[in-house]
Design a protein around this motif. Structure first.
Motif, PDB file in Angstrom:
ATOM      1  N   THR A  41       0.831  -1.392   0.122  1.00 16.33           N
ATOM      2  CA  THR A  41      -0.032  -0.326   0.085  1.00 16.33           C
ATOM      3  C   THR A  41       0.754   1.139  -0.140  1.00 16.33           C
ATOM      4  O   THR A  41       1.921   1.101   0.772  1.00 16.33           O
ATOM      5  N   THR A  42       0.624   2.146  -0.918  1.00 14.24           N
ATOM      6  CA  THR A  42       1.148   3.441  -0.957  1.00 14.24           C
ATOM      7  C   THR A  42       0.154   4.621  -0.653  1.00 14.24           C
ATOM      8  O   THR A  42      -1.033   4.591  -1.157  1.00 14.24           O
ATOM      9  N   PHE A  43       0.739   5.719   0.235  1.00 14.71           N
ATOM     10  CA  PHE A  43      -0.371   6.889   0.424  1.00 14.71           C
ATOM     11  C   PHE A  43       0.589   7.896  -0.215  1.00 14.71           C
ATOM     12  O   PHE A  43       1.541   8.380   0.337  1.00 14.71           O
ATOM     13  N   ILE A  44      -0.157   8.486  -0.975  1.00 18.76           N
ATOM     14  CA  ILE A  44       0.409   9.900  -1.683  1.00 18.76           C
ATOM     15  C   ILE A  44      -0.399  10.992  -1.405  1.00 18.76           C
ATOM     16  O   ILE A  44      -1.865  11.067  -1.503  1.00 18.76           O
ATOM     17  N   ASP A  45       0.274  12.185  -1.295  1.00 22.91           N
ATOM     18  CA  ASP A  45      -0.567  13.441  -1.226  1.00 22.91           C
ATOM     19  C   ASP A  45      -0.769  14.006  -2.390  1.00 22.91           C
ATOM     20  O   ASP A  45       0.431  14.428  -2.909  1.00 22.91           O
ATOM     21  N   LEU A  46      -1.803  14.257  -3.007  1.00 23.63           N
ATOM     22  CA  LEU A  46      -1.835  14.656  -4.261  1.00 23.63           C
ATOM     23  C   LEU A  46      -1.598  16.307  -4.468  1.00 23.63           C
ATOM     24  O   LEU A  46      -1.221  16.724  -5.694  1.00 23.63           O
ATOM     25  N   ARG A  47      -1.243  16.981  -3.466  1.00 22.34           N
ATOM     26  CA  ARG A  47      -0.933  18.505  -3.507  1.00 22.34           C
ATOM     27  C   ARG A  47       0.681  18.022  -3.852  1.00 22.34           C
ATOM     28  O   ARG A  47       0.849  19.544  -4.379  1.00 22.34           O
ATOM     29  N   CYS A  48       1.213  17.278  -3.683  1.00 21.90           N
ATOM     30  CA  CYS A  48       2.607  17.172  -4.020  1.00 21.90           C
ATOM     31  C   CYS A  48       2.867  16.700  -5.604  1.00 21.90           C
ATOM     32  O   CYS A  48       2.205  15.959  -6.073  1.00 21.90           O
ATOM     33  N   ARG A  49       3.761  17.416  -6.367  1.00 21.80           N
ATOM     34  CA  ARG A  49       4.272  17.184  -7.537  1.00 21.80           C
ATOM     35  C   ARG A  49       4.723  15.657  -7.607  1.00 21.80           C
ATOM     36  O   ARG A  49       5.593  15.217  -6.883  1.00 21.80           O
ATOM     37  N   MET A  50       4.302  14.977  -8.533  1.00 24.54           N
ATOM     38  CA  MET A  50       4.680  13.640  -8.718  1.00 24.54           C
ATOM     39  C   MET A  50       4.867  13.141 -10.097  1.00 24.54           C
ATOM     40  O   MET A  50       3.669  13.487 -10.945  1.00 24.54           O
ATOM     41  N   GLU A  51       5.972  12.405 -10.612  1.00 29.38           N
ATOM     42  CA  GLU A  51       5.961  12.026 -12.015  1.00 29.38           C
ATOM     43  C   GLU A  51       6.276  10.402 -11.803  1.00 29.38           C
ATOM     44  O   GLU A  51       7.226  10.113 -10.833  1.00 29.38           O
ATOM     45  N   MET A  52       5.508   9.569 -12.460  1.00 21.62           N
ATOM     46  CA  MET A  52       5.887   8.137 -12.205  1.00 21.62           C
ATOM     47  C   MET A  52       6.170   7.247 -13.496  1.00 21.62           C
ATOM     48  O   MET A  52       5.721   7.782 -14.514  1.00 21.62           O
ATOM     49  N   TRP A  53       6.784   6.256 -13.309  1.00 26.87           N
ATOM     50  CA  TRP A  53       7.240   5.442 -14.282  1.00 26.87           C
ATOM     51  C   TRP A  53       6.916   4.097 -13.971  1.00 26.87           C
ATOM     52  O   TRP A  53       7.203   3.722 -12.889  1.00 26.87           O
ATOM     53  N   VAL A  54       6.502   3.281 -14.886  1.00 29.47           N
ATOM     54  CA  VAL A  54       6.108   1.731 -14.597  1.00 29.47           C
ATOM     55  C   VAL A  54       6.726   1.021 -15.747  1.00 29.47           C
ATOM     56  O   VAL A  54       6.198   1.304 -16.718  1.00 29.47           O
TER      57      VAL A  54
END
Length: 255
Positions: A41-54
């Motif tokens: 499980t991952t908890f992310i604050d969507l106010r923070c900038r995030m770029e993701m690679w899968v």
């Protein structure tokens, strides 16, 4: 890239993600999979900038919790609404894992999640997130007092009128002049089970009355009792009564 939003996103890996399969730049730092575990499980604050690679296939269930929802839950439980998420990535969270399993079970059988069940899931998951991952102090102990008699009658009246589950905790709470989370606590004190569990009991009670008093088919009884189809009705009835609806009807019609 995730768009900024006033919300928390909870990501549950239904298939264990391998180390190196997922990585991201989150709030200015590099994060990724540290260990492959079921229902990580991952908890992310969507106010923070995030770029993701899968890399490769992936399978996730996402929970979106708006900050408005979390602030309401905090206020209802005497916790400061000024909270800060302690973001974590690919950890073992037994509460979230169990809730996810409960959600997946009916979905695998093609059963829709009703509004009441989704509402209850959001409230429980929000409270868990605040207490476990937002540094919120332990919730104030509420007085051990359940619903008043008129509130119990009103709640059951509304549930019987919406056996399909097309009603929300907020609507039930408003009818009892209570906040949603306070209503949920009082309801559990009064009935010993959650609102959705009581709804299931009422569905089965209603189905039994029809089984005894009519020759309607199981398909008709299922729909009249709030179930999406006969299969869902039969599974739930058998789990609770330890026999199929048809057998229950035969045994009780002989009395």
């Amino acid at each position: 890239m995730y768009p900024p939003d006033q919300a928390i996103l909870i990501c549950v890996a239904l298939t264990p993600a391998a180390i190196g399969q997922w990585k991201a730049q989150y709030n200015g730092r590099s994060v990724g999979v540290t260990r492959a575990i079921p229902f990580a499980t991952t908890f992310i604050d969507l106010r923070c900038r995030m770029e993701m690679w899968v890399r490769g296939p992936f399978d996730y269930l996402h929970y979106y919790l708006s900050r408005n929802l979390l602030e309401r839950i905090a206020q209802d439980n005497a916790v400061s609404p000024s909270f800060q998420l302690q973001d974590v990535f690919f950890v073992e969270d037994l509460v979230v894992a169990q809730m996810t399993k409960n959600i997946l079970s009916p979905i695998k059988h093609g059963e829709p999640l009703d509004r009441l069940e989704l509402d209850q899931t959001a409230t429980v998951l929000g409270a868990h997130t605040l207490q476990t991952h937002c540094g919120a102090p332990k919730f104030a102990v509420a007085p051990r007092r359940g619903l008043e008699s008129w509130q119990k009658l009103r709640t059951e009246e509304m549930l019987r009128a919406h056996l399909e589950g097309n009603i929300t905790i907020k609507e039930l709470a408003a009818a009892c002049s209570l906040s949603a989370s306070h209503f949920g606590r009082c309801f559990r004190l009064s009935f010993g089970i959650s609102v959705h569990q009581r709804l299931i009991q009422l569905r089965i009670e209603h189905a039994k009355q029809i089984l005894l008093r009519s020759d309607k088919t199981l398909v008709e009884i299922a729909l009249l009792s709030g179930f999406c189809d006969q299969a869902a009705f039969s599974r739930t009835f058998t789990r609770i009564e330890h026999m199929t609806p048809s057998r229950w009807r035969r045994l009780n019609n002989q009395k």
